[in-house]
Design an enzyme around this catalytic site. Structure first.
Site, PDB file in Angstrom:
ATOM      1  N   HIS A 419      16.662  -3.861 -65.052  1.00 35.02           N
ATOM      2  CA  HIS A 419      17.650  -2.824 -64.770  1.00 35.02           C
ATOM      3  C   HIS A 419      17.470  -1.635 -65.704  1.00 35.02           C
ATOM      4  O   HIS A 419      17.489  -0.476 -65.278  1.00 35.02           O
ATOM      5  CB  HIS A 419      19.065  -3.386 -64.897  1.00 35.02           C
ATOM      6  CG  HIS A 419      20.123  -2.335 -64.756  1.00 35.02           C
ATOM      7  ND1 HIS A 419      20.615  -1.630 -65.837  1.00 35.02           N
ATOM      8  CD2 HIS A 419      20.735  -1.828 -63.655  1.00 35.02           C
ATOM      9  CE1 HIS A 419      21.498  -0.753 -65.409  1.00 35.02           C
ATOM     10  NE2 HIS A 419      21.602  -0.853 -64.098  1.00 35.02           N
ATOM     11  N   ARG A 576     -20.011   1.507 -71.608  1.00 33.61           N
ATOM     12  CA  ARG A 576     -20.970   1.314 -72.696  1.00 33.61           C
ATOM     13  C   ARG A 576     -20.807  -0.079 -73.305  1.00 33.61           C
ATOM     14  O   ARG A 576     -19.696  -0.513 -73.590  1.00 33.61           O
ATOM     15  CB  ARG A 576     -20.746   2.381 -73.780  1.00 33.61           C
ATOM     16  CG  ARG A 576     -21.809   2.378 -74.875  1.00 33.61           C
ATOM     17  CD  ARG A 576     -21.534   3.489 -75.881  1.00 33.61           C
ATOM     18  NE  ARG A 576     -20.333   3.235 -76.666  1.00 33.61           N
ATOM     19  CZ  ARG A 576     -19.796   4.114 -77.501  1.00 33.61           C
ATOM     20  NH1 ARG A 576     -20.344   5.321 -77.644  1.00 33.61           N
ATOM     21  NH2 ARG A 576     -18.707   3.818 -78.189  1.00 33.61           N
ATOM     22  N   GLU A 678     -29.143   9.431 -77.835  1.00 29.21           N
ATOM     23  CA  GLU A 678     -28.431   9.826 -79.054  1.00 29.21           C
ATOM     24  C   GLU A 678     -29.287   9.713 -80.306  1.00 29.21           C
ATOM     25  O   GLU A 678     -28.810   9.950 -81.419  1.00 29.21           O
ATOM     26  CB  GLU A 678     -27.166   8.973 -79.212  1.00 29.21           C
ATOM     27  CG  GLU A 678     -27.441   7.480 -79.210  1.00 29.21           C
ATOM     28  CD  GLU A 678     -26.175   6.646 -79.139  1.00 29.21           C
ATOM     29  OE1 GLU A 678     -25.078   7.175 -79.406  1.00 29.21           O
ATOM     30  OE2 GLU A 678     -26.278   5.449 -78.810  1.00 29.21           O
ATOM     31  N   ASP A 702     -23.815  11.196 -82.480  1.00 30.70           N
ATOM     32  CA  ASP A 702     -24.918  10.549 -83.196  1.00 30.70           C
ATOM     33  C   ASP A 702     -26.168  11.423 -83.189  1.00 30.70           C
ATOM     34  O   ASP A 702     -26.915  11.463 -84.176  1.00 30.70           O
ATOM     35  CB  ASP A 702     -25.225   9.181 -82.584  1.00 30.70           C
ATOM     36  CG  ASP A 702     -24.471   8.055 -83.286  1.00 30.70           C
ATOM     37  OD1 ASP A 702     -24.303   8.141 -84.514  1.00 30.70           O
ATOM     38  OD2 ASP A 702     -24.042   7.113 -82.615  1.00 30.70           O
ATOM     39  N   CYS A 749     -21.506  12.695 -73.060  1.00 28.73           N
ATOM     40  CA  CYS A 749     -20.199  12.057 -73.235  1.00 28.73           C
ATOM     41  C   CYS A 749     -19.674  12.232 -74.653  1.00 28.73           C
ATOM     42  O   CYS A 749     -18.658  11.639 -75.005  1.00 28.73           O
ATOM     43  CB  CYS A 749     -20.275  10.573 -72.881  1.00 28.73           C
ATOM     44  SG  CYS A 749     -21.442   9.631 -73.876  1.00 28.73           S
TER      45      CYS A 749
END
Length: 793
Positions: A419, A576, A678, A702, A749
């Site tokens: 509720h 990933r 990277e 990186d 990304c």
């Protein structure tokens, strides 16, 4: 011909709201129209609005009702005094004989249909103005459960009539502008489902907090369903992804949360008490109420009901403990998110950090700050201070006038279908429910902030924190040639950004799921004998309900990934593989038994190098099992797997071999495998890596670190860390060129385009295929990308 006083469910439909109210009209509609879809509704009948009006007329109640209401509106008496006086009129009145005869006759027929002389029935109120698309009337009238026998049934009917004038119902109708004497009340008399021997709950065909339309949210508790609706227990919570329900062989359950379920409501034994509350057993508290097949069955019914009504729905369900059958016992329109705009939304963000006091289930997506007002019982409601944050055990409809005046609401008990949650949502007041002990932890008049801005889990902070509010207009966003995607890590927040026109998830990080939800080092689950006694105890607590601790890891990770992949389905979701450093892995439960001490974890045993190494191979197998389950059992074939920090082509071969051994073979069942680009070697040897992977995604953090030789975590060197440095942009240009020359896609990304619009423009000029952005920078960056595309032609 005289008008009928009762109608059987199979003889009424949604057009009969004026005769039997929204609740009963819906039950009739489902009985008649959805049986062929397999939806089961318990047998029953409804008294008509004419029966109510005859009751009022024959007992000459209308003038006296008007008199008491007038006294209240003129200040001559309180709401409580007026309501009590009107209800007494109903309870002291006689049920007209012709109405009583029809009710008793229909009850006898229900007994013949169910093979029971004195069938137990639920007696539910159904006002003729309730359950309309713009007015939920949630909990305004009464329900009586486990009613047996003619005398008890007629008494319950009279009490239902009286409940049309509860204090909360009077207040609600005044607020909504309904004429009290124009609203009539129908009573639904329905065969009781023996959910006291099993369980019951509530189900929505839309995510109630974000409006995400492809989620079905189910709450479940042991026993009769009133405990879930009232919010007196913290129920199990299941989330199902709609679009995959029709796909054969899949069970797209993307979230399963075990609730505390401390109590259950069961049938009473003797005397006048028809129901009673008992404590659940330890096994019941540690077990899910529904198995996966039940969850999927209910979800399919939710889709059928929503399709029939052509709108999101709020449903109540019950499972019979004697027969094992599922039933829908109520269905009404969802009234909050269904009316929300799909092209605009409001985003809240905390601008500073605070000390968290408590967490619970978030209701809404807003933030509120102010002074706490702790009120433990309804008897003390008058002490509430307008504009403060209400802290209480739980709420019922009597609390609505106070809830309207609160800046926020926090309860000890209840789930997102209680509720407190339903009314808070309707009022637009942020709430955090099911905290456990907020009334004990939060001091009266203390300054607090409640945040529902981070997804399913709401947090209460021990101070007033600054926050921002942004209105996002999706309709004003431009189209782009470049695929603009989003980065997501937290499954609890996955649905918050579903309105963004993203073309998928460019980076879904599994580290957050492991750290925040699993909390245990995967190798510690495979080899619990190698960890300390304390770690073993923590593992036992975390993996309750799982016979195999490894299955806990796979199950939680799989559902977390699926939730991340769902908002933009069928666009791709690039997941990933784990990329913790050794010091981060060591902080997980049992992690110190498996992780070496490294001088420089950033350049150490991380990423691809772990997956084929004997020190982590068994842990990696669990990651692969989770990803295989996401794609093949849950049905998310849009998931693409990405390998991070892969130093050499030879290492790539070893990783791909390890993945194939664990059921993730590139190209099989449409599986694509990407690589993070990277490391400088990834750019220099891009041609060789491209023969092994289906795509690249540039990790600019990186890559910048390794090209410039700058520790990305160093505050001292922060001014030197810039992905726009010429050395870095040359590497990125070469990576894009090499990928396209090899015929594979390449995106980015990293943080760069989210932080720097000029960097996003550079990426456009270089012809990058996609950019994955942090959601809160999506609007700003997509405009910069469109402008850059316009300039580049």
């Amino acid at each position: 011909m005289s008008k009928p006083m009762i109608l059987w469910f199979e003889d009424i439909g949604i057009a009969d709201v004026p005769a039997v109210g929204g609740k009963n009209a819906s039950l009739g509609e489902m009985t008649a129209a959805l049986a062929q879809k397999g939806v089961k509704v318990p047998s029953g009948f409804a008294t008509t609005a004419d029966a109510y009006r005859a009751f009022v007329h024959d007992n000459e109640l209308a003038p006296r009702i008007t008199e008491h209401l007038s006294a209240f509106h003129s200040g001559g008496c309180t709401l409580q005094e007026a309501g009590q006086a009107i209800r007494s009129l109903f309870l002291e009145a006689e049920m007209p004989s012709h109405i009583a005869e029809e009710i008793v006759s229909a009850y006898a027929e229900l007994g013949r249909r169910t093979g029971t002389e004195r069938p137990a029935v639920a007696v539910r109120s159904s006002a003729t103005a309730e359950d309309l698309p713009d007015a939920s009337f949630a909990g305004q009238q009464e329900t009586f459960l486990n009613v047996r026998g003619r005398a008890a049934l007629l008494a319950a009917c009279r009490r239902c009539f009286a409940s049309l004038f509860t204090d909360r119902a009077i207040s609600y109708r005044d607020a909504k502008g309904f004429d009290h004497l124009e609203v009539a009340l129908s009573i639904g008399i329905q065969q009781m489902v023996r959910s006291d021997l099993c369980g019951s709950g509530v189900m929505f065909s839309i995510d109630t907090e974000t409006g995400f339309p492809n989620a079905i949210v189910i709450s479940a508790a042991w026993g009769l369903g009133e405990t879930v609706v009232q919010g007196s227990v913290n129920p199990d919570r299941y989330v199902v992804f709609k679009p995959l329900l029709a796909q054969p062989g899949t069970e797209p359950i993307i979230d399963k949360e075990l609730g505390g379920k401390a109590f259950r409501m069961v049938y009473g034994e003797g005397g006048s008490h028809r129901t009673r509350i008992v404590e659940t057993t330890e096994q019941e508290r540690q077990s899910f109420v529904l198995d996966n097949s039940d969850i999927v069955q209910l979800a399919r019914w939710a889709v059928a009901i929503e399709d029939h009504y052509q709108r999101p729905m709020d449903m109540e369900w019950a499972k019979d403990g004697e027969t094992g059958e599922l039933y829908i016992v109520q269905a009404r329109p969802e009234t909050v998110q269904a009316q929300a705009s799909t092209s605009t939304f409001r985003h809240y963000r905390l601008k500073e950090k605070g000390d968290p006091l408590l967490t619970g289930a978030a209701v809404g997506t807003a933030i509120a700050a102010g002074k706490a007002c702790v009120i433990r019982t309804a008897a003390d409601i008058a002490q509430f201070r307008d504009g403060s944050i209400l802290i209480t055990e739980t709420t019922d409809p009597d609390w609505v006038p106070v809830m309207k005046r609160a800046a926020g609401i926090v309860t000890n008990h209840g789930g997102t279908t209680s509720h407190a949650a339903i009314v808070s949502r309707e009022l637009g007041v942020p709430a955090i429910v099911g905290t456990g002990n907020a009334t004990e932890i939060i001091a009266e008049n203390s300054e607090i902030t409640i945040s529902c801005a981070n997804g399913d889990v709401g947090t209460i902070y021990a101070s007033i924190l600054d926050f921002s509010v942004t209105d996002v207009d999706i309709g004003s966003l431009p189209a782009t040639r470049t695929d603009i995607m989003v980065n997501i890590a937290n499954p609890a927040a996955a649905f918050q950004w579903w309105r963004l026109p993203a073309r998928g998830v460019g980076l879904a990080r599994m580290e957050f799921i492991i750290n925040a939800h699993i909390k245990v080092h995967p190798m510690a689950l495979v080899h619990p004998d190698r960890v300390s006694a304390e770690a073993q105890r923590q593992i036992r607590d975390l993996t309750k309900g799982y016979s195999d601790p490894s299955e806990f890891f796979v199950d939680v990770l799989a559902r977390g990934i699926a939730k991340l992949a769902s908002p933009y389905y069928p666009h791709p979701a690039i997941v990933r593989l784990s990329d913790f450093k050794t010091n981060e892995y060591a902080h997980l439960v049992g992690g110190d038994a498996f992780e070496p001490d490294e001088e420089n974890p950033m350049l150490g045993f991380r990423g691809a190098s772990r997956y084929y190494d004997e020190r982590y191979r068994e842990g990696f197998a669990l990651e692969c099992r989770a990803l295989k389950r996401v794609r093949e059992e849950l049905g998310f074939s849009n998931v693409i797997v990405m390998v991070p920090f892969c130093r050499t082509p030879a290492e790539a071969d070893r990783v791909l071999e390890a993945m194939a051994e664990n059921g993730l073979r590139r190209g099989e069942n449409g599986l694509q495998i990407y690589m993070m680009c990277e490391i400088p070697s990834n750019v220099i040897l891009a041609e060789q890596f491209a023969t092994r992977f289906d795509g690249f995604s540039i990790g600019s953090n990186d890559l910048t670190q390794l090209v410039l030789g700058v520790d990305r975590d160093s505050g001292i060197l922060a001014n030197l860390f810039d992905e726009r440095d010429e050395a870095v942009t040359r590497m990125i240009s070469e990576a894009i060129r090499n990928a396209h020359a090899a015929g594979i896609k390449i995106g980015i990304c990293g943080q760069g385009p989210s932080n720097h619009p000029d960097f996003a423009a550079f990426l456009v000029s270089e012809g990058i295929d996609s950019m994955s952005l942090n959601p809160d920078s999506f609007v700003r960056t997509i405009k910069a990308v469109a402008e850059a595309e316009g300039q580049s032609g």
